[in-house]
Design a protein around this motif. Structure first.
Motif, short mmCIF file in Angstrom:
data_model
loop_
_atom_site.label_atom_id
_atom_site.label_comp_id
_atom_site.label_asym_id
_atom_site.label_seq_id
_atom_site.Cartn_x
_atom_site.Cartn_y
_atom_site.Cartn_z
N VAL A 14 -9.36 4.55 10.76
CA VAL A 14 -9.61 5.68 9.85
C VAL A 14 -8.73 6.86 10.24
CG1 VAL A 14 -11.31 7.42 9.18
CG2 VAL A 14 -11.95 5.00 9.23
N ARG A 15 -8.62 7.12 11.55
CA ARG A 15 -7.80 8.24 12.02
C ARG A 15 -6.35 8.03 11.65
NH1 ARG A 15 -10.22 7.66 17.38
NH2 ARG A 15 -12.26 8.59 17.16
N ILE A 16 -5.89 6.82 11.88
CA ILE A 16 -4.47 6.53 11.59
C ILE A 16 -4.20 6.67 10.10
CG2 ILE A 16 -2.73 4.70 11.58
CD1 ILE A 16 -4.20 3.74 14.25
N VAL A 17 -5.12 6.12 9.28
CA VAL A 17 -4.96 6.19 7.82
C VAL A 17 -4.98 7.65 7.36
CG1 VAL A 17 -6.06 5.66 5.60
CG2 VAL A 17 -5.83 3.88 7.36
N SER A 18 -5.90 8.43 7.93
CA SER A 18 -5.98 9.85 7.57
C SER A 18 -4.69 10.56 7.90
CB SER A 18 -7.13 10.52 8.33
OG SER A 18 -8.34 9.88 8.03
#
Ligand SMILES: [Zn+2]
Length: 110
Positions: A14-18
């Motif tokens: 999720v962090r990477i996608v964000s």
């Protein structure tokens, strides 16, 4: 603790996608000439990217709070609307209308 491992992996994704999403918004905004929004998104991407490398547990919360700012309008747009006759800001809900020059003014000022 297999479940916890999976949750942690998902949070990382999720962090990477964000980060990638905000970076994409930033680049797109710069191309379109919306520098304010671009800087905002870039700032968010940097913030999430920074927390990703340190892997603090609060990073996901930060990401949740910052994601919507990439799409919402900046408050300056609302502030910019003011009556050209009396120079007072036009508040949402106040009756207003365009004058003959298509400038928004208070209905009571016409
Ligand atoms: Zn006015």
């Amino acid at each position: 603790m297999e479940l916890l491992e999976k949750v942690k992996q998902r949070e990382d994704i999720v962090r990477i996608v964000s980060t990638v999403t905000l970076a994409a918004i930033a680049v797109r905004s710069f191309i379109k000439g919306k520098r304010g929004r671009g800087l905002l998104a870039a700032g968010g991407a940097v913030a999430i990217g920074a927390t990703t490398s340190t892997l603090k547990p609060t990073a996901l919360e930060v990401a949740r709070e910052e994601e919507p700012t990439g799409e919402t309008e900046t408050p300056s747009e609302a502030e910019a609307m003011s009556c050209v006759i009396c120079n007072e800001p036009i508040v949402i809900g106040e009756s207003r209308r365009p004058n003959e020059n298509d400038e928004i003014v208070h209905e009571s000022c016409l």
